[in-house]
Write an enzyme that holds these catalytic residues in place. Structure first.
Site, PDB file in Angstrom:
ATOM      1  N   ASP A 186       4.241   3.750  -2.816  1.00 59.94           N
ATOM      2  CA  ASP A 186       4.239   5.049  -3.482  1.00 59.94           C
ATOM      3  C   ASP A 186       4.580   4.809  -4.952  1.00 59.94           C
ATOM      4  O   ASP A 186       5.723   4.479  -5.293  1.00 59.94           O
ATOM      5  CB  ASP A 186       5.281   5.963  -2.827  1.00 59.94           C
ATOM      6  CG  ASP A 186       5.284   7.371  -3.397  1.00 59.94           C
ATOM      7  OD1 ASP A 186       4.593   7.614  -4.407  1.00 59.94           O
ATOM      8  OD2 ASP A 186       5.974   8.234  -2.833  1.00 59.94           O
ATOM      9  N   GLU A 188       5.626   6.140  -7.755  1.00 57.12           N
ATOM     10  CA  GLU A 188       6.322   7.221  -8.445  1.00 57.12           C
ATOM     11  C   GLU A 188       7.658   6.706  -8.969  1.00 57.12           C
ATOM     12  O   GLU A 188       8.207   5.734  -8.463  1.00 57.12           O
ATOM     13  CB  GLU A 188       6.569   8.392  -7.498  1.00 57.12           C
ATOM     14  CG  GLU A 188       5.315   9.052  -6.965  1.00 57.12           C
ATOM     15  CD  GLU A 188       5.637  10.284  -6.137  1.00 57.12           C
ATOM     16  OE1 GLU A 188       5.814  11.364  -6.733  1.00 57.12           O
ATOM     17  OE2 GLU A 188       5.720  10.150  -4.898  1.00 57.12           O
TER      18      GLU A 188
END
Length: 343
Positions: A186, A188
């Site tokens: 992910d 982020e």
């Protein structure tokens, strides 16, 4: 300077007829080196490993061929709640894969290397895998660990080729140590742009190219494990080129895009069967979008992702929609709630 590191050693154990399924056994190992000038430490050359005969894992496959990936935010939620949802007609678990959200990619300035960081919640679950992970796997559900940025200049999309290779080796150790089925990425919370003027050792300018390289290195390090991708950050630009002659669709098992996004697979070689659109946000337990679920299936995709599973039947409506529109079935909740039972 970095400390020299050996290549990983793989040990295979084949149970014989005298070993019983479900039981654990002590496996003593002593290391030796036949190479002149290469020695094994007298204090670190002997080990005892505990191995367990698990037997064949049940299948979670449903008739439509879809898989459902479920993220559990373990700072607040117990992953065992995934056990309590099934499909009425097939009797199969509703979820095929559970992603533990999340461990972090951090940086050790002393060694100049990226490493895997566990917060207290993730560390507790992994240290107690027999309680929180093994019951899921016993039903056939595969359990993976999500790797997430951690608010500094290192991330999954700015490792050099060698940095990616070293990080992939560490991930393999984590997966093997805790009996996991793979990893999920992910992109982020990494602050790439704030630190472009001073790249750390082992880092390069961020972009989809370095990200694809990391995924490739992880698959090369653990070809028998899952490599998954949440479609956000540098992945949104698409992985358009092969890495070492291998298409991204051949080293990514599954990828899935944001909650209200509908798009075609953006990565070279990634098939519809490996792709999921319009992920379902479970944060409030009452929100669903049947139109998006129908589109995900009618587009020929093969993955449905749901995020932030919580305990109890407050999430019955969206999960029943998943069962209905993805599996032509009905969701069943057992009535059992698993609260967070650790500090």
């Amino acid at each position: 300077p970095r400390s020299p590191r050996s290549e990983l050693l793989r040990v295979s154990v084949r149970p014989d007829e005298a070993m019983s399924e479900g039981k654990s056994y002590a496996l003593p190992l002593r290391l030796s080196s036949p190479t002149e000038g290469v020695t094994v430490s007298s204090t670190e050359g002997s080990y005892i490993f505990w191995v367990q005969v698990r037997g064949e894992r049940p299948s979670t496959q449903k008739s439509t061929g879809f898989i459902t990936v479920c993220y559990v935010e373990v700072n607040e939620n117990n992953p065992l709640n995934a056990l309590e949802w099934s499909c009425k007609a097939s009797g199969k678990p509703l979820f095929d894969i559970v992603n533990i959200f999340a461990a972090n990619i951090n940086y050790d300035a002393a060694s100049g290397r990226a490493y895997v960081h566990f917060n207290d919640n993730v560390a507790h679950l992994l240290a107690n895998r027999d309680k929180y992970i093994a019951p899921l796997q016993a039903l056939g559900i595969r359990v993976c660990l999500t790797i997430l940025g951690n608010h500094d200049r290192i991330g999954v999309a700015n490792l050099s080729a060698e940095g990616a290779r070293e990080f992939a080796r560490e991930l393999r150790v984590v997966v093997d140590t805790y009996g996991l089925d793979g990893v999920d990425f992910d992109d982020e919370y990494s602050q790439y742009e704030a630190h472009l003027s001073q790249l750390w050792p082992g880092c390069v300018t961020y972009g989809p190219g370095p990200y694809a390289r990391l995924l490739y290195e992880v698959k090369m390090a653990m070809p028998d494990k899952l490599v998954q991708l949440y479609q956000i950050g540098q992945a949104n630009y698409g992985f358009k080129s092969a890495v070492e002659g291998v298409r991204p669709g051949d080293f990514i098992d599954y990828a899935y895009c944001d909650y209200d996004v509908l798009m075609s697979p953006p990565h070279l070689g990634l098939s519809r069967s490996q792709w999921g659109e319009a992920s379902l946000d479970m944060t409030y337990g009452s929100e669903s979008n049947p139109a998006n679920l129908r589109t995900n299936r009618s587009s020929g995709n093969g993955v449905q992702m749901v995020y932030n599973l919580k305990p109890g039947n407050s999430q019955f409506t969206p999960l029943n929609d998943v069962a209905k529109y993805i599996y032509d079935d009905e969701a069943v909740w057992s009535g059992v709630r698993h609260e967070k039972d650790w500090k």
